[in-house]
Design an enzyme around this catalytic site. Structure first.
Site, PDB file in Angstrom:
ATOM      1  N   ARG A 184       0.845  -1.189   0.000  1.00 16.88           N
ATOM      2  CA  ARG A 184       0.000   0.000   0.000  1.00 16.88           C
ATOM      3  C   ARG A 184       0.878   1.236   0.000  1.00 16.88           C
ATOM      4  O   ARG A 184       1.884   1.307   0.730  1.00 16.88           O
ATOM      5  CB  ARG A 184      -0.912   0.028   1.241  1.00 16.88           C
ATOM      6  CG  ARG A 184      -2.056  -0.959   1.190  1.00 16.88           C
ATOM      7  CD  ARG A 184      -3.075  -0.591   0.111  1.00 16.88           C
ATOM      8  NE  ARG A 184      -3.911  -1.707  -0.266  1.00 16.88           N
ATOM      9  CZ  ARG A 184      -4.629  -1.775  -1.367  1.00 16.88           C
ATOM     10  NH1 ARG A 184      -4.595  -0.790  -2.236  1.00 16.88           N
ATOM     11  NH2 ARG A 184      -5.370  -2.820  -1.631  1.00 16.88           N
TER      12      ARG A 184
ATOM     13  N   GLU B 214      -2.732   8.247  -6.058  1.00 12.59           N
ATOM     14  CA  GLU B 214      -2.858   7.512  -7.316  1.00 12.59           C
ATOM     15  C   GLU B 214      -3.958   8.122  -8.167  1.00 12.59           C
ATOM     16  O   GLU B 214      -5.115   8.182  -7.729  1.00 12.59           O
ATOM     17  CB  GLU B 214      -3.140   6.028  -7.031  1.00 12.59           C
ATOM     18  CG  GLU B 214      -1.993   5.341  -6.313  1.00 12.59           C
ATOM     19  CD  GLU B 214      -2.223   3.840  -6.089  1.00 12.59           C
ATOM     20  OE1 GLU B 214      -3.323   3.350  -6.423  1.00 12.59           O
ATOM     21  OE2 GLU B 214      -1.309   3.182  -5.593  1.00 12.59           O
TER      22      GLU B 214
ATOM     23  N   HIS C 252       0.393   0.420  -9.919  1.00 14.06           N
ATOM     24  CA  HIS C 252      -0.500  -0.396  -9.081  1.00 14.06           C
ATOM     25  C   HIS C 252      -1.028  -1.599  -9.872  1.00 14.06           C
ATOM     26  O   HIS C 252      -2.232  -1.779 -10.048  1.00 14.06           O
ATOM     27  CB  HIS C 252      -1.664   0.438  -8.548  1.00 14.06           C
ATOM     28  CG  HIS C 252      -2.273  -0.137  -7.298  1.00 14.06           C
ATOM     29  ND1 HIS C 252      -2.843   0.622  -6.325  1.00 14.06           N
ATOM     30  CD2 HIS C 252      -2.405  -1.428  -6.862  1.00 14.06           C
ATOM     31  CE1 HIS C 252      -3.287  -0.133  -5.351  1.00 14.06           C
ATOM     32  NE2 HIS C 252      -3.035  -1.390  -5.656  1.00 14.06           N
TER      33      HIS C 252
END
Length: 542
Positions: free
Chosen positions: A231, A260, A281
């Site tokens: 994370r 993000e 990601h």
């Protein structure tokens, strides 16, 4: 049930819901916050990934919302605590993408160690350079895995396959799991001081936010390799940049970011570093993982519809998955007992006690207790009560809840006892067990009983004397009410008798009153238990 899907979710998973006639599903991607707030009030379930933030505003606007289903592992985009206070279940898919994330970790590590990305770019430009891209091997390195859960455990196994010595740190993992994986459990500081490679696999929460910062980097070896495929924010991005620039960190790989997509100057500068391999990601982005997590959350929605235990709810006490099939009948037994017992209470409840005896006492019975509490409260309060908010509502109502366990029991291999206490010292006791998976009530108050709860029943107390059963049968016959079965408990000969009748149809109040007068009953109650209709099929899983 109306469901809204707000992020890209694999169609193979959603197909499970589309084919269910009880489900009406709308896929609405790219909604703005305002659009979502306007729409969410019509839906009972929202299915998301990481692109939708389910915060207080969304939960407040979702007046009908029963479930938030996150098609992935992380739930940091969901306000779980506030959802719990509103009785909204939050489920995720913690296992669907574990292999994908573990493999991506190894892909990034190998790419960094062997300069794959920069060598690829060089050759595509027409260059033929080899010396600048000399890499390092994993064999013989000491690797530190922080977080030894499903993903971390898989990464540890793969690192060992590359002949790394693996150290691990996870305060929530039993030593046996580390032993089974062949890794050594150590402290955080030992990881930082001794490891050539450090990879994190923890959730993002108050405890892990910025977990690796200036102090931790200061403890590390010069030339360490750092990875974050967990994370964004677990590793401090400013300290990471500084240590990449200084050369303290030889190589790094990052898949996740505190923002993000990354927009700040800090993140843009970090991403531009030559010694850093980056991806947007992609840890869960395999075709297999996307299908797996979609299937997993869809199954949870169907479990909710079918009133079956939820396996991946993050805000409900639950059994170890290996025990789920074994414990499911006990959840049904508890719900049946509570449905029966609450109908015998005519005052406000002040205390509820749950006791577990026999083999079941070896296990964590909290999910059964909370299931029972929810079943009870749903009968006495207007708001929807479930396993998410049952304990909170009981506390707000001033109801004391106790749980006790003992492996000792006399007559049954497993026994559950429910005691309801009300004003004026009134007390109701019900004990139940399972016979071939089917709920049976075996004790009421101090009377030994033995019956399977049915949809329609009549319970009464009266002074035991000849002719009473005949009077009851006569009155029932006159009103064309068929008695399916009868169970009698007595305190002593010609003492007080307790009778429970299972009948084929409801007993009208006028008939109840007629029986009361004829028998001079001190207590009589017609019981209706719709859930009892499914006891037999639930026991076999059909």
């Amino acid at each position: 049930m109306k469901i809204i899907v707000t992020d890209e979710v694999a169609s193979e998973g959603l197909a499970l819901l589309k084919q269910d006639p009880r489900v009406e599903m709308d896929v609405r991607l790219g909604l703005s916050k305002e659009e979502l707030l306007k729409a969410i009030g019509d839906y009972e379930v929202i299915i998301t990934r990481s692109g939708t933030t389910v915060d207080r505003d969304v939960l407040d606007a979702g007046k009908k919302l029963k479930m938030v289903a996150r098609a992935g592992v992380g739930i940091d985009n969901v306000d779980v605590e506030y959802a719990s206070s509103r009785g909204v279940i939050v489920v995720n898919a913690p296992f669907g993408n574990t292999n994908s994330a573990a493999e991506h970790t190894m892909a990034l590590l190998l790419s960094a160690c062997r300069n794959v990305t920069v060598a690829n770019a060089s050759l595509k430009k027409g260059e033929w350079k080899r010396a600048p891209f000399t890499g390092v091997e994993l064999k013989g390195k000491t690797a530190g895995v922080i977080g030894l859960g499903k993903v971390g455990g898989r990464v540890a196994t793969r690192l060992k396959a590359f002949e790394c010595e693996v150290l691990a740190c996870d305060p929530y993992i039993a030593a046996k799991r580390a032993h089974d994986l062949g890794v050594k459990l150590v402290t955080h500081d030992e990881i930082y001081k001794n490891c050539d490679i450090i990879t994190v696999h923890t959730p993002l929460n108050d405890e892990t936010m910025g977990m690796i910062g200036d102090r931790e980097f200061g403890l590390m070896k010069s030339g360490v390799i750092i990875l974050n495929v967990a994370r964004g924010g677990v590793i401090g991005e400013a300290p990471l940049l500084a240590n990449l620039k200084s050369g303290k960190i030889a190589l790094a790989a990052v898949d996740v970011w505190s923002e993000e997509p990354p927009k700040t100057d800090l993140l843009k500068e970090l991403i531009s570093q030559d010694k850093l391999v980056v991806t947007p990601h992609l840890g869960a982005n395999t075709f297999e993982a996307q299908v797996n997590v979609a299937v997993d959350v869809s199954k949870e929605v169907l479990n909710y519809l079918d009133e079956q235990p939820l396996e991946n709810a993050v805000n409900i006490p639950r059994f170890d998955l290996a025990l789920m099939d074994q414990m499911r009948p006990f959840l049904n037994l508890m719900s049946t007992m509570c449905d029966f017992g609450i109908q015998l209470v005519d005052t406000n409840i002040s205390k509820v006690s749950f006791s577990f005896f026999g083999s079941i006492a070896h296990y964590d019975c909290t999910p059964i207790t909370v299931c029972g509490l929810a079943a009870l409260l749903n009968k006495v309060v207007e708001q929807d009560v479930n396993m998410v908010n049952a304990s909170l509502i009981a506390e707000q109502m001033g109801i004391a809840v106790e749980e006790s366990k003992s492996t000792q029991t006399d007559a049954f291999s497993n026994l559950i006892t429910l005691v309801l206490e009300g004003e004026g010292g009134k007390r109701r006791l019900i004990s139940g067990t399972l016979f071939e998976g089917i709920p049976r009530i075996v004790r009421l108050r101090d009377y030994t009983m033995d019956f399977t709860p049915e949809e329609h029943m009549l319970l009464m107390h009266y002074a035991d004397r000849p002719g009473m059963i005949g009077k009851i049968g006569t009155i029932m016959g006159q009103h064309e009410i068929n008695i399916a079965s009868m169970n009698l408990g007595r305190s002593e000969k010609k003492g007080e008798a307790m009778v429970i009748l299972s009948i084929d149809s409801a007993v009208p109040p006028v008939v109840v009153e007629e029986i009361k007068k004829a028998t001079e009953a001190t207590f009589i109650k017609a019981l209706h238990m719709p859930t009892a209709k499914c006891n037999r099929c639930r026991s076999c899983g059909n």
